[in-house]
Enzyme design. Structure first.
Site, short mmCIF file in Angstrom:
data_model
loop_
_atom_site.label_atom_id
_atom_site.label_comp_id
_atom_site.label_asym_id
_atom_site.label_seq_id
_atom_site.Cartn_x
_atom_site.Cartn_y
_atom_site.Cartn_z
N CYS A 1 -5.93 1.69 -2.38
CA CYS A 1 -5.11 2.90 -2.50
C CYS A 1 -4.30 2.91 -3.81
CB CYS A 1 -4.18 3.06 -1.31
SG CYS A 1 -2.91 1.78 -1.19
N CYS B 1 -2.51 4.84 2.78
CA CYS B 1 -3.69 4.01 2.48
C CYS B 1 -4.78 4.20 3.54
CB CYS B 1 -3.29 2.54 2.43
SG CYS B 1 -4.72 1.46 2.08
N ARG C 1 1.23 -8.01 -3.71
CA ARG C 1 0.46 -7.43 -4.82
C ARG C 1 -0.13 -6.09 -4.40
NH1 ARG C 1 -2.35 -11.25 -2.29
NH2 ARG C 1 -4.45 -10.64 -1.67
N CYS D 1 -2.44 -2.98 -3.46
CA CYS D 1 -3.74 -2.81 -2.81
C CYS D 1 -4.74 -2.23 -3.82
CB CYS D 1 -3.59 -1.85 -1.63
SG CYS D 1 -5.12 -1.26 -0.92
N CYS E 1 0.82 -1.21 0.00
CA CYS E 1 0.00 0.00 0.00
C CYS E 1 0.85 1.26 0.00
CB CYS E 1 -0.84 0.06 1.29
SG CYS E 1 -2.16 -1.12 1.35
ZN LIG Z 1 -3.92 0.24 0.39
#
Ligand SMILES: [Zn+2]
Length: 370
Positions: free
Chosen positions: A83, A53, A78, A80, A49
């Site tokens: 965000c 976030c 991976r 987010c 993130c």
């Molecule tokens: Zn995030």
């Protein structure tokens, strides 16, 4: 596991050894200043993130910090979905698709370009495509197509022998309403436009704005000229160049209506206080540029920002390329310090007045600016 936090991208700042405590503090306060500079990953969820976030703050012991999304990706995390950390690095996958669709539109204006076909091209649902398109360009796909067609029509009118051919070549097709629409976009009939404004009277006025001069020209049919430039003289030259045979009439204040209303609507739009989707594309582009230029003026001497940091700072993280072209279009060197915007990897990027000069400016500022 004491990871040394990396230093921010701001190349000419003195080296500061930032630590994870500062990054963690930024996560807890959702500090947007770190967008485009660092990400954090949560080992328990496998997601990384922005520090800002809005999701629930994870437990400190599950958090790892990374200097960029690539590093987080290599660690098996991976991005987010909430965000969208990639967007703050200007590698938003949607932005790349939208840019490809814009190029497709410009190359295929004579075709029927529906929302469904364009969305399919971007491999997005029509709903998602429409939203992503607006986010990246500030206009709907339909407005973009129409504005591109008007720009093409202006070119064609100077080249084609017949007005009808020019209208078809610009992708307007047939239909009785076509002419009305085209007239109101051009501020005159296509035939008058083709004749360099012959037989048409254009009233004009200009005003100084924060970044230079803005000029408006209008006929009794509507606006025909809206431009932004370094000086009033330069703008008047452009007006004459576009309409060599028109009678040009300067307006004094108070402006007659509806001219006065257009002028204030435009000023409000440029201030950002009144978004007006009916303004022509180049004006919305200008408003965007002014936002960029205004932000650039806040970069302190001795400081630099990356193109994606500027995009994030003005609230349009996907518009990294548009930021770069706003920098390239800067009418006033130094006053608007576009030389302080560099690439995220620290390389210089471009400079309208020459890369040597950009480098020299930055070097001088990094010495004297401290
Ligand atoms: Zn995030």
């Amino acid at each position: 596991m004491a990871r040394t936090a990396w230093m921010p991208q701001n190349q000419s700042m003195p080296e500061q050894a930032l630590n994870e405590e500062i990054l963690w503090q930024a996560v807890q306060t959702r500090d947007k200043a770190w967008d485009g500079r660092a990400v954090f990953g949560v080992v328990t969820t496998g997601v990384y993130c922005r520090l800002s976030c809005p999701c629930r703050t994870p437990l400190r012991r599950n958090v790892r910090f990374f200097r960029d999304p690539q590093e987080a990706g290599r660690a098996g995390l991976r991005p987010c979905l909430r965000c969208r950390p990639l967007a703050s690095w200007g590698v938003d996958p949607d932005a790349a698709r939208i840019e490809a669709v814009c190029a497709f539109i410009r190359a295929n204006l004579e075709d029927t370009l529906t929302l469904a076909t364009l969305a399919a091209r971007a491999e997005l649902s029509p709903y998602h495509f429409q939203r992503a398109f607006r986010a990246a360009t500030g206009v709907t796909p339909r407005q973009y197509v129409e504005d591109c067609r008007i720009a093409r029509l202006k070119e064609e009118l100077r080249q084609q022998d017949s007005v009808t051919d020019a209208i078809y070549a610009a992708g307007f097709g047939s239909g009785s309403r076509v002419y009305e629409r085209v007239d109101s976009h051009l501020g005159m009939t296509p035939a008058s436009y083709r004749a360099g404004g012959g037989g048409v009277e254009i009233s004009w006025a200009s005003t100084a704005c924060a970044m230079g001069w803005m000029m408006l020209g209008a006929t009794d049919r509507g606006l025909c000229f809206v431009q932004f430039g370094a000086t009033e003289t330069a703008l008047l030259d452009s007006l004459r160049a576009e309409f060599p045979d028109a009678r040009l009439r300067p307006l004094a204040q108070p402006y007659p209506e509806p001219f006065g209303r257009w002028m204030s609507a435009l000023q409000a739009h440029l201030d950002g206080s009144q978004p007006n989707p009916r303004l022509p594309l180049d004006i919305r582009a200008t408003a965007f540029r002014i936002r960029v230029w205004t932000y650039l003026q806040s970069i302190p001497r001795g400081g630099t920002r990356s193109y994606s940091q500027v995009a994030a700072a003005i609230g349009q993280p996907a518009a990294v390329r548009a930021v770069a072209s706003a920098c390239a279009a800067n009418p006033v060197a130094l006053v608007i310090p576009c030389h302080r915007v560099i690439r995220g990897d620290g390389s210089l990027g471009g400079y309208r007045w020459g890369l040597d000069r950009k480098q020299a400016l930055l070097r001088a500022e990094s010495v004297s600016g401290r």
